[in-house]
Design a protein around this motif. Sequence first.
Motif, mmCIF file in Angstrom:
data_model
loop_
_atom_site.group_PDB
_atom_site.id
_atom_site.type_symbol
_atom_site.label_atom_id
_atom_site.label_comp_id
_atom_site.label_asym_id
_atom_site.label_seq_id
_atom_site.Cartn_x
_atom_site.Cartn_y
_atom_site.Cartn_z
ATOM 1 N N ALA A 172 -45.395 46.975 0.174
ATOM 2 C CA ALA A 172 -45.921 47.904 1.245
ATOM 3 C C ALA A 172 -45.976 47.358 2.368
ATOM 4 N N GLN A 173 -46.600 46.309 2.567
ATOM 5 C CA GLN A 173 -46.635 45.571 3.836
ATOM 6 C C GLN A 173 -45.398 45.096 4.501
ATOM 7 N N LYS A 194 -58.024 48.218 1.039
ATOM 8 C CA LYS A 194 -57.013 47.649 1.953
ATOM 9 C C LYS A 194 -55.963 48.787 2.228
ATOM 10 N N PRO A 195 -55.480 48.939 3.717
ATOM 11 C CA PRO A 195 -54.807 50.229 4.035
ATOM 12 C C PRO A 195 -53.108 49.904 3.873
ATOM 13 N N ILE A 196 -52.754 51.064 3.465
ATOM 14 C CA ILE A 196 -51.175 51.661 3.221
ATOM 15 C C ILE A 196 -51.058 52.467 4.219
ATOM 16 N N CYS A 197 -49.999 51.950 5.317
ATOM 17 C CA CYS A 197 -49.895 53.158 6.216
ATOM 18 C C CYS A 197 -48.390 53.458 6.138
ATOM 19 N N GLU A 198 -48.162 54.661 6.982
ATOM 20 C CA GLU A 198 -46.713 55.307 6.967
ATOM 21 C C GLU A 198 -46.684 56.128 5.375
ATOM 22 N N PHE A 222 -43.583 48.258 5.716
ATOM 23 C CA PHE A 222 -44.252 48.481 6.818
ATOM 24 C C PHE A 222 -43.595 47.993 8.134
ATOM 25 N N ASN A 262 -55.568 51.359 10.625
ATOM 26 C CA ASN A 262 -54.023 51.544 11.216
ATOM 27 C C ASN A 262 -54.169 51.093 12.625
ATOM 28 N N TYR A 274 -48.804 45.806 -3.092
ATOM 29 C CA TYR A 274 -49.435 45.761 -1.841
ATOM 30 C C TYR A 274 -48.558 45.068 -0.910
#
Lengths: 186, 186
Positions: free
Chosen positions: B77-78, A46-50, B81, A32, B74
């Motif tokens: 989500a990006q 892979k990151p998913i933030c929030e 974000f 993040n 994915y």
Amino acid sequence: MRVRIALEEKGVHYEYTEQDLRNKSHLLLQMNPVYKKVPVLIHNGKPICESLIAAEYVDEVWKNKSRLLSPHPYKRAQSRFWADFADKKVYRSGRKTEMEKGEEKEAAKNDFIESLKLLEGELGDEPYFEGDKLGYVDVALIPFYGWFHGYETFGNFSIVEECPKLIAWCKRCMQKESVSKSLADP
Amino acid sequence: MRVRIALEEKGVHYEYTEQDLRNKSHLLLQMNPVYKKVPVLIHNGKPICESLIAAEYVDEVWKNKSRLLSPHPYKRAQSRFWADFADKKVYRSGRKTEMEKGEEKEAAKNDFIESLKLLEGELGDEPYFEGDKLGYVDVALIPFYGWFHGYETFGNFSIVEECPKLIAWCKRCMQKESVSKSLADP
């Protein structure tokens, strides 16, 4: 907490790692880089933030399990509205109830109660915000329940007196293992 | 502006009504009792509030037209974000660049430029944020272009010098009628 509830609701196995926020791990900073905050859901590397975005991601990836969001566009928009409201209004006014003093604390307390009353009105007589099962708005809102004791203590007020139906909803949610095992101890 | 671009991209006919925000109409207060703000999209007599939520609603209702959001969880989500980032970072720091003075203005300006550089990095060498066609992040971000002249004037800096690729993207978006007819005159 939101992401954990969502994963639990879907029956997804996951590894949970806490962060020392005064000494953030390389992994957190790498996953993040924009906000350097928790939570981060890491899936397939892979990151998913929030948290709200991650909860919706979980709903979309494991879509064959019980859906957190309705398939109907209008209901989805309403759910997103109230989840966003939780972030914009409940979070901010709740935090100020704890942190501010004097008039600002009183104003925050009034905002906080007003926000909860709006949510209580939206809940109506349904068991959950999405109707008869736990859904996206429930996932978004119930983690605040773990902070209610703090808000009440610092703000010197009683949430159950103001919003009895909302507290009944909190207790209903807490009967779900997905929620009770994910919430922090008040 | 976001909602109008989304509707234009889908080829949906709509009626656009401006509000006098010092004398809000009964319709606005009735349709958005929580925030009493514009925009409100009214569809089938029912309100959808908050511009990003309304843009996603438009994408879901008119889903047979070119999609603003990718079908892949994915990527979705990006996109969410970065659209959320536009609200959280670009909006706030941009506004402070105009409103604050002294050190706070300088700090806001640095935040604003840093935010735009992050977005420029995310854009990379693609024509649009979603790749080869206008999508959700583009819809979320391009309305700020109409305010760039104000930010630059009050902040005494040049965005094109800091972020030339992002300005090239702005100009690319402005070549689309859906964008150029929806954006306010700077």
